[in-house]
Structures are given as structure tokens and as C-alpha cells.
Design a protein around this motif. Sequence first.
Motif, PDB file in Angstrom:
ATOM      1  N   ASN A 249       0.874  -1.175   0.000  1.00 32.57           N
ATOM      2  CA  ASN A 249       0.000   0.000   0.000  1.00 32.57           C
ATOM      3  C   ASN A 249       0.909   1.221   0.000  1.00 32.57           C
ATOM      4  O   ASN A 249       2.066   1.128  -0.416  1.00 32.57           O
ATOM      5  CB  ASN A 249      -0.975  -0.032   1.185  1.00 32.57           C
ATOM      6  N   THR A 250       0.427   2.342   0.488  1.00 37.58           N
ATOM      7  CA  THR A 250       1.233   3.564   0.426  1.00 37.58           C
ATOM      8  C   THR A 250       2.351   3.581   1.470  1.00 37.58           C
ATOM      9  O   THR A 250       3.306   4.341   1.337  1.00 37.58           O
ATOM     10  CB  THR A 250       0.345   4.798   0.638  1.00 37.58           C
ATOM     11  N   LYS A 251       2.250   2.742   2.505  1.00 43.12           N
ATOM     12  CA  LYS A 251       3.217   2.772   3.603  1.00 43.12           C
ATOM     13  C   LYS A 251       4.136   1.556   3.657  1.00 43.12           C
ATOM     14  O   LYS A 251       5.280   1.657   4.111  1.00 43.12           O
ATOM     15  CB  LYS A 251       2.471   2.880   4.945  1.00 43.12           C
ATOM     16  N   VAL A 252       3.622   0.423   3.231  1.00 38.99           N
ATOM     17  CA  VAL A 252       4.360  -0.823   3.372  1.00 38.99           C
ATOM     18  C   VAL A 252       4.350  -1.574   2.046  1.00 38.99           C
ATOM     19  O   VAL A 252       3.315  -1.627   1.360  1.00 38.99           O
ATOM     20  CB  VAL A 252       3.762  -1.714   4.481  1.00 38.99           C
ATOM     21  N   ALA A 253       5.492  -2.158   1.693  1.00 39.61           N
ATOM     22  CA  ALA A 253       5.583  -3.006   0.497  1.00 39.61           C
ATOM     23  C   ALA A 253       6.385  -4.245   0.866  1.00 39.61           C
ATOM     24  O   ALA A 253       7.475  -4.145   1.439  1.00 39.61           O
ATOM     25  CB  ALA A 253       6.234  -2.255  -0.654  1.00 39.61           C
ATOM     26  N   PHE A 254       5.840  -5.420   0.522  1.00 37.85           N
ATOM     27  CA  PHE A 254       6.446  -6.691   0.908  1.00 37.85           C
ATOM     28  C   PHE A 254       6.523  -7.605  -0.301  1.00 37.85           C
ATOM     29  O   PHE A 254       5.608  -7.649  -1.129  1.00 37.85           O
ATOM     30  CB  PHE A 254       5.603  -7.354   2.007  1.00 37.85           C
ATOM     31  N   LEU A 255       7.634  -8.345  -0.420  1.00 46.47           N
ATOM     32  CA  LEU A 255       7.807  -9.316  -1.489  1.00 46.47           C
ATOM     33  C   LEU A 255       8.474 -10.555  -0.915  1.00 46.47           C
ATOM     34  O   LEU A 255       9.482 -10.464  -0.213  1.00 46.47           O
ATOM     35  CB  LEU A 255       8.673  -8.738  -2.613  1.00 46.47           C
ATOM     36  N   GLY A 256       7.899 -11.730  -1.199  1.00 48.69           N
ATOM     37  CA  GLY A 256       8.473 -12.967  -0.722  1.00 48.69           C
ATOM     38  C   GLY A 256       8.464 -14.025  -1.804  1.00 48.69           C
ATOM     39  O   GLY A 256       7.586 -14.047  -2.669  1.00 48.69           O
ATOM     40  N   GLY A 257       9.464 -14.911  -1.780  1.00 49.20           N
ATOM     41  CA  GLY A 257       9.551 -15.964  -2.783  1.00 49.20           C
ATOM     42  C   GLY A 257      10.078 -17.251  -2.193  1.00 49.20           C
ATOM     43  O   GLY A 257      10.841 -17.246  -1.222  1.00 49.20           O
ATOM     44  N   LEU A 258       9.655 -18.370  -2.775  1.00 57.14           N
ATOM     45  CA  LEU A 258      10.116 -19.689  -2.380  1.00 57.14           C
ATOM     46  C   LEU A 258      10.354 -20.500  -3.641  1.00 57.14           C
ATOM     47  O   LEU A 258       9.497 -20.521  -4.537  1.00 57.14           O
ATOM     48  CB  LEU A 258       9.084 -20.377  -1.491  1.00 57.14           C
ATOM     49  N   ALA A 259      11.523 -21.167  -3.738  1.00 53.88           N
ATOM     50  CA  ALA A 259      11.871 -21.898  -4.962  1.00 53.88           C
ATOM     51  C   ALA A 259      12.471 -23.247  -4.620  1.00 53.88           C
ATOM     52  O   ALA A 259      13.160 -23.409  -3.604  1.00 53.88           O
ATOM     53  CB  ALA A 259      12.859 -21.083  -5.801  1.00 53.88           C
ATOM     54  N   TYR A 260      12.200 -24.205  -5.504  1.00 49.07           N
ATOM     55  CA  TYR A 260      12.826 -25.527  -5.406  1.00 49.07           C
ATOM     56  C   TYR A 260      13.315 -25.912  -6.793  1.00 49.07           C
ATOM     57  O   TYR A 260      12.600 -25.733  -7.789  1.00 49.07           O
ATOM     58  CB  TYR A 260      11.842 -26.582  -4.898  1.00 49.07           C
ATOM     59  N   ARG A 261      14.533 -26.453  -6.844  1.00 52.42           N
ATOM     60  CA  ARG A 261      15.122 -26.830  -8.121  1.00 52.42           C
ATOM     61  C   ARG A 261      15.776 -28.198  -7.991  1.00 52.42           C
ATOM     62  O   ARG A 261      16.506 -28.454  -7.034  1.00 52.42           O
ATOM     63  CB  ARG A 261      16.158 -25.795  -8.577  1.00 52.42           C
ATOM     64  N   SER A 262      15.518 -29.044  -8.965  1.00 50.11           N
ATOM     65  CA  SER A 262      16.144 -30.357  -9.023  1.00 50.11           C
ATOM     66  C   SER A 262      16.907 -30.447 -10.325  1.00 50.11           C
ATOM     67  O   SER A 262      16.318 -30.341 -11.410  1.00 50.11           O
ATOM     68  CB  SER A 262      15.087 -31.463  -8.947  1.00 50.11           C
ATOM     69  N   PHE A 263      18.215 -30.603 -10.224  1.00 47.35           N
ATOM     70  CA  PHE A 263      19.070 -30.645 -11.403  1.00 47.35           C
ATOM     71  C   PHE A 263      19.588 -32.069 -11.609  1.00 47.35           C
ATOM     72  O   PHE A 263      20.285 -32.609 -10.746  1.00 47.35           O
ATOM     73  CB  PHE A 263      20.240 -29.676 -11.259  1.00 47.35           C
ATOM     74  N   GLY A 264      19.247 -32.656 -12.742  1.00 45.75           N
ATOM     75  CA  GLY A 264      19.761 -33.977 -13.072  1.00 45.75           C
ATOM     76  C   GLY A 264      21.179 -33.893 -13.595  1.00 45.75           C
ATOM     77  O   GLY A 264      21.751 -32.815 -13.783  1.00 45.75           O
ATOM     78  N   ASP A 265      21.778 -35.043 -13.839  1.00 48.18           N
ATOM     79  CA  ASP A 265      23.132 -35.077 -14.373  1.00 48.18           C
ATOM     80  C   ASP A 265      23.200 -34.393 -15.730  1.00 48.18           C
ATOM     81  O   ASP A 265      22.312 -34.550 -16.573  1.00 48.18           O
ATOM     82  CB  ASP A 265      23.615 -36.523 -14.508  1.00 48.18           C
ATOM     83  N   LEU A 266      24.269 -33.649 -15.941  1.00 52.90           N
ATOM     84  CA  LEU A 266      24.481 -32.904 -17.179  1.00 52.90           C
ATOM     85  C   LEU A 266      24.731 -33.873 -18.333  1.00 52.90           C
ATOM     86  O   LEU A 266      25.506 -34.824 -18.208  1.00 52.90           O
ATOM     87  CB  LEU A 266      25.667 -31.963 -16.993  1.00 52.90           C
ATOM     88  N   VAL A 267      24.077 -33.611 -19.466  1.00 55.53           N
ATOM     89  CA  VAL A 267      24.293 -34.396 -20.682  1.00 55.53           C
ATOM     90  C   VAL A 267      25.115 -33.538 -21.644  1.00 55.53           C
ATOM     91  O   VAL A 267      24.640 -32.505 -22.125  1.00 55.53           O
ATOM     92  CB  VAL A 267      22.968 -34.822 -21.332  1.00 55.53           C
ATOM     93  N   ALA A 268      26.357 -33.940 -21.893  1.00 59.53           N
ATOM     94  CA  ALA A 268      27.283 -33.148 -22.697  1.00 59.53           C
ATOM     95  C   ALA A 268      27.084 -33.410 -24.184  1.00 59.53           C
ATOM     96  O   ALA A 268      26.383 -34.338 -24.601  1.00 59.53           O
ATOM     97  CB  ALA A 268      28.721 -33.466 -22.296  1.00 59.53           C
ATOM     98  N   GLY A 269      27.729 -32.568 -25.003  1.00 57.97           N
ATOM     99  CA  GLY A 269      27.593 -32.668 -26.449  1.00 57.97           C
ATOM    100  C   GLY A 269      28.456 -33.742 -27.067  1.00 57.97           C
ATOM    101  O   GLY A 269      29.254 -34.413 -26.403  1.00 57.97           O
ATOM    102  N   GLY A 270      28.287 -33.916 -28.377  1.00 53.46           N
ATOM    103  CA  GLY A 270      29.049 -34.923 -29.105  1.00 53.46           C
ATOM    104  C   GLY A 270      28.741 -36.308 -28.592  1.00 53.46           C
ATOM    105  O   GLY A 270      27.596 -36.655 -28.318  1.00 53.46           O
ATOM    106  N   ASP A 271      29.802 -37.114 -28.429  1.00 54.95           N
ATOM    107  CA  ASP A 271      29.619 -38.469 -27.901  1.00 54.95           C
ATOM    108  C   ASP A 271      30.039 -38.567 -26.437  1.00 54.95           C
ATOM    109  O   ASP A 271      30.268 -39.661 -25.914  1.00 54.95           O
ATOM    110  CB  ASP A 271      30.410 -39.476 -28.736  1.00 54.95           C
ATOM    111  N   LEU A 272      30.112 -37.416 -25.727  1.00 54.13           N
ATOM    112  CA  LEU A 272      30.527 -37.431 -24.331  1.00 54.13           C
ATOM    113  C   LEU A 272      29.442 -38.005 -23.422  1.00 54.13           C
ATOM    114  O   LEU A 272      29.734 -38.637 -22.418  1.00 54.13           O
ATOM    115  CB  LEU A 272      30.908 -36.021 -23.868  1.00 54.13           C
TER     116      LEU A 272
END
Length: 731
Positions: A249-272
Motif C-alpha cells: 500500500n502507500t506505507k508498506v511493500a512486501f515481497l516474498g519468494g520460495l523456490a525448489y530446483r532439481s538438477f539432473g546429471d548434465l548431458v554433454a555434447g558430441g559423444d561425451l
Amino acid sequence: MASAQSIRGRILDADTKAPLPSVTVVLLHTTLGTVSNQEGYFEIYTKTPGNYKIRITRVGYEPLDLNTTTDQTLMEVALKPTFLQLNKAVVITAQRYETNQFNRPEAISVITQKELDQRAPRSTPEALMGTTGVWMQKTNHGGGSPFIRGLTGQQTLLLIDGIRLNNATFRSGPNQYLNTIDPQNISQIEILRGSGSVQYGSDAMGGVAQILTKNPVFTDSLSVNGSVYGKYMSAGMEKSGRAEVSVSNTKVAFLGGLAYRSFGDLVAGGDLGVQKPTGYDQISGDLKAKIRLSERYLFTAAWQKLEQKQVPVFHKVQLENFAYNYFDPQRRQLTYARLEAFHNNPWFRKVTLTGSLQQTLEGRKSQKNDSPILVSELDKVNTWGAVMAIDSEPTSYWKAHSGIEYYYDQVNSTREDINLKTDTRMAKRGLYPNGSTASNLALFSLHTLELDKFVLSAGGRFNAFDITVKEKELGASTIRPSALVGSFSALYKLHPHHHLVSSVNTSFRAPNIDDLGTLGIVDFRYEVPNTSLKPEKALNMELGWKARTKRFSSQVAFFRSNLSNIIGRVRSGNDSIQGYQVYLKENVAEAYLKGLEADAEWQLAPTLAAYGNLVYTYGQNITAQEPLRRIPPLHGKLGLSYRARQGIWIQPQYMFAAKQSRLAQGDIDDNRIANTGTPAWSLLNLNAGYSYRWFSVSMELHNIRNKAYRTHGSGVDGYGRSFWLATQIRF
């Protein structure tokens, strides 16, 4: 009918004349501000009638400053849409307060909120890939260390909202700490290249990378908004989600966030193929609140926390006979409070007080294939910070920013060896001396004169340190180094659209606890401590050109840095411990870096632009008569950007790097770099998406030709042919 003590208006698109919602409008030198509604209207109430300057900003439009009064009738403001982004940002890092990027002598790279939304980076380090003047090295998939003008780690400073991320345990080589910032909580990334010690102190020898997090905004009435974000990457390489909510509002401003990330094994290019193990999980949360105490006082409180579990160090498993080797946990938590006071006194136009506590926790667990011993290490660093800064405006052409800052680090480091066969445990000395401390006190003052054809900037800083390491075997020792640095830069307005820039500055890096107290295996060597170290120093010089016309923007910078007292690792005879060669850190080297950075954007048509950059860095260790370590190769990018009025964008991009065969002996000894160097590579990517009022979708086809590649110095290879899809729903 509006009050006589208000400023009100309507904001339109200069081309279409359509109303613009969500435009930020602030009264400079006060806490007052708001955002425009769906019809483009805004109104700001003030108890003090008179003359004001307002700043109007919206992503995708040129920022606008206007003079106005409280008795003015409804104003109509037309914002110009900007296709080009280069040289058009409002930046903070150059002088610690908001300035126009084009009108500053410093070389600055900016990644805007719009770019971050469209590219949806997996991590904060990957958000910097391709940025002018930045080379991203990845020791592991959960890391990412920016090289700025050939320097990284301890010699490059990382900031979050003006607060140091660097602490007393930052090591000399690449590190993973930039990856402890949620990329979806970022509003802008600024890279100050070639300077920063006068503004921010130790470590800023190559430059400064500052992460500015999202801010809540005040509104004329109670407003509740939010968003839900999701992203998927092929082969399960990423599954991410984030939810945000804002209340204001005119006096108070609030922002909140929550995140979850799951990263699998990296798949490289070529025949790697699959690089296993490289995947890990991550959870993060953040809160920020702004409270308008009055028209003159603004209070901000913020909290961030991110934790990663079992982040593998791939090259150690692949090349060094480890059954497993990972960071667990990797955690960072930042809490800070900031009070801003705005005054009419020209010497105290704005006074800012900031107090912070940053806590990092780094666990490391490893076991060799032929050993029953599980090594469990844990390093905890608490960093308290306090900063008082004063913005002054003695005349219409003279601005200054001065202050005092203090940081105090406390380090706890432990290690336990666990015999899995006998179930016995043995406590050992941690990587750092347990209970070590480091304090950092500084005074600084920065000044800018804006004359008819010139913008002249000069500043100075004095820094004093008190560093104590507590070795059981060697006893406690304390060093108290200090540094005095200065800077001068000039911008000459050759033409309203063309500026010549030049600068000279000195910078330094004080020895830290990592330098003084490291004992054990680091990278591919065994380090022993040395308590006789002195600060590293650098003299940085730069000459450049900036251009900004309606259809063309460009920056070109030539630079040279002379480095002295450089702390390097020196072989300690033919000794070896646990099969690793023994090294000792000493002030052993003089060196220099020189190079060229160039980038440009050219609007070919109303909805089409071309862009590109090219970066060349040459580093030489004068003392050892060999190249400096890990110098990035010649690299750059070329691309096209199509943006339709309907919210559609399409961006094909070509990225490349030349072969890097200029290797130091340390590079040759590094098992992540082939003896003949890192091969050249090139990538072809395609980014596209669509954005509407409450909905956006973006996608990318990466490495379309499925080329195998590795960025120089990295411990993992790059992504192979892959795609990702991200969506965001706003309410």
C-alpha cells in the motif's frame, strides 16, 4: 479532485499512445513513489508542496527524469520504447548510487530483468554466459566463477545489494559461491570492469559483479499480487519452480519468494554423453519489506537463504580416484536492514545506514575408491557488516558519495575422518585454523563533476585489516596490512551520441584466512600455510568509446593492468603428501593483463536488431616468464533479436571461443586442462517466447549442432543438444 499537495499524471507509450501500467514513478530525494495503474495513471501525495524531480522507469522503455511541481495539473508523459539495451540502463555499481550507464566513464555490462525473464537461466553463473567482459568457468555443475579481465576468485569482488559476498575464506582460484543466489530473485546484474577497490575495497582487482535483488513497490491502495514459475529441461537436467507474492500500500511493500530446483546429471555434447555425477537439488527462499516511515525516512529489511545438497565435484570422481566427492551442504544466508534518510541539506542529501549478517556453511564429503576413510569437513563463516554512506550534492554539477564501512569474519573449520570398516572417528585440523578472525575497516569518498563537455570522477579509500589465524601446531599469528587506493576517470562528450572515456585507478587484495591458513588438499595440490604475506596490488588503465544513437549503441574498451606482489603457489621442493605435490603461497610475482572488449547493438528494422561482442585478454607472468593462469581465450557472440508488438520474441545466437594454448605451468599441472590447451568451440542457440499481461512462456534450443565443448579451466563439459521450456503466470 486531487489535492494541491500531489503530483499526478498519465503515462503512455510514445509510439502507440496506449496507456502503460506497472510503470515505477519516484520522487527523487524522498521516499515517495508509486506505480501506474492499468490505465497508466499515477498519483503521489506529499505533505510538502514545491518543486520536485521525478524518475519514471519501466523495463523495455528509456528511463525519464522530469521536473515538476505539486500545483501542476495532470501531466501526460510519453515513454519511448527501447529496442536496444546497451548504454541505456540506470546503474548503481559505478558510484554506489544511481547513474546513467552512458554518461559514466567506467566500462559497465548490464543484464536487465527483461533479459533474465527471457533467458530463464538455470543458475546465476549461467546468467552471465556471453556477457561482455565476463568469462564463466565451471569447476563443477553446481558452481560457476566469473573471470573479469582475466581475474577471478579472490581477485574479483561479488556483491549482493551492495553487501560483500566475498569473505575471508575465498580462495585464489574459481569458486562456487555465486551459485548460492537464486536467479529468479534478481532484478539486475551489473559488471563493473577494471575498477572497484576505491568504491568497495579489497578483492576488486579485476572488477565487481553486483547482484541486485527484486524490490517490492509501493502502491496507491492495498494491492496483492503474485506469480508462479515453472521450468523443465530435457533429459531431466532441470525441474524448477518458484512462487512469489507481494503485498503493498502507500506505507508498506512486501515481497516474498520460495523456490525448489532439481538438477539432473548434465548431458554433454558430441559423444561425451551423461556426466555422472553432476546433478543436485536446491531450495531457496527470500523476503524483502520496505516501510515508509515518513516522506524522509525509508526502512528496508531483507532475508535470503539458499541450500544445496550433495553437489558433486565431477572431475575429482572422474580423474582422481574418488568414489564420491561433493559439497554437502552448501548454504548461504543473508539478513540485512537498511535505513535511508533524505534531507534538503546539500551535504547530507541522503544518509544510508546498513547492517548485515551473512552466514555461509560449506560441507565437503569425500572417499577414495581404495580407502575405507570417509573425510567429512565443515567450514562455517559468519560475516557481520556495517556501512554508513552519505550522498552529497554541494552544487548542481558536483556530486559526492562518502562513507565508512566495517566487516568482521569469524571462521570455524572442522574435519572428521571416519573409518567405515572399524566405525572409528578421528578429529583432525580443518581446512582453515578453527576460530580465526578477520576485520576490515575502511573510509572512502567518491566525487563526480559534470561540466559542459566533461564528466570527471575521482576518489580515494583507506582500508585497514586485522587478521588472526589460530594454528594449534604453529601457534596464533596476526597480521595488520593496510591499503590506500585512488581513482580518476574522465568522459568527454565528443558529440551528444559519442563519448570518449578514460580512467586510471589502483586496486588491491589483502591476504585473507585462506591465504594464511590453508592446510590440505585444494584442487589438485596439497597446500601448507604461510603467515608472511602482503597485499596484492594493481594499477589499472583504460581508454574507450561509447556510442548511443536511436538505432545504434556500442562500447569499446582497451585496458591494461599491472599487477605486483601477486600471491602465488610455489612448489615446496619435491615434497608430496597423500600423493599430492606440496605448495606454499608467497608474494612471488609481477604480471600484467591487457586486452580489448567490444560490444554493439544495431536496430535493423522496427522489430529487428543485431548484436554482438568480442573479448580478447592477454596475461603474462613477468616473474615466471610464462602466461598467467586460466586466461580466457578470444571469445564472443553474434545474434539477432526479433520482438513483435504482440509480445513475441525470437533470438538466434552464435557463441564461440578460440583455442587457448597459452598455458602456465599451473594450467599444465591442472588435470582439468589438456596439456595442449582447451580446444576451440562454437554454439548455435535459439531462444523464443511470448508474453501477455498475466502470462509468459519462453523456450530455448541449446547447442543445436550437438557440439562437444568445454569452457577453458572448467571441470565439466558444456550442455549437448537440449531444450528447456519455462512458463510464468502472474496474478
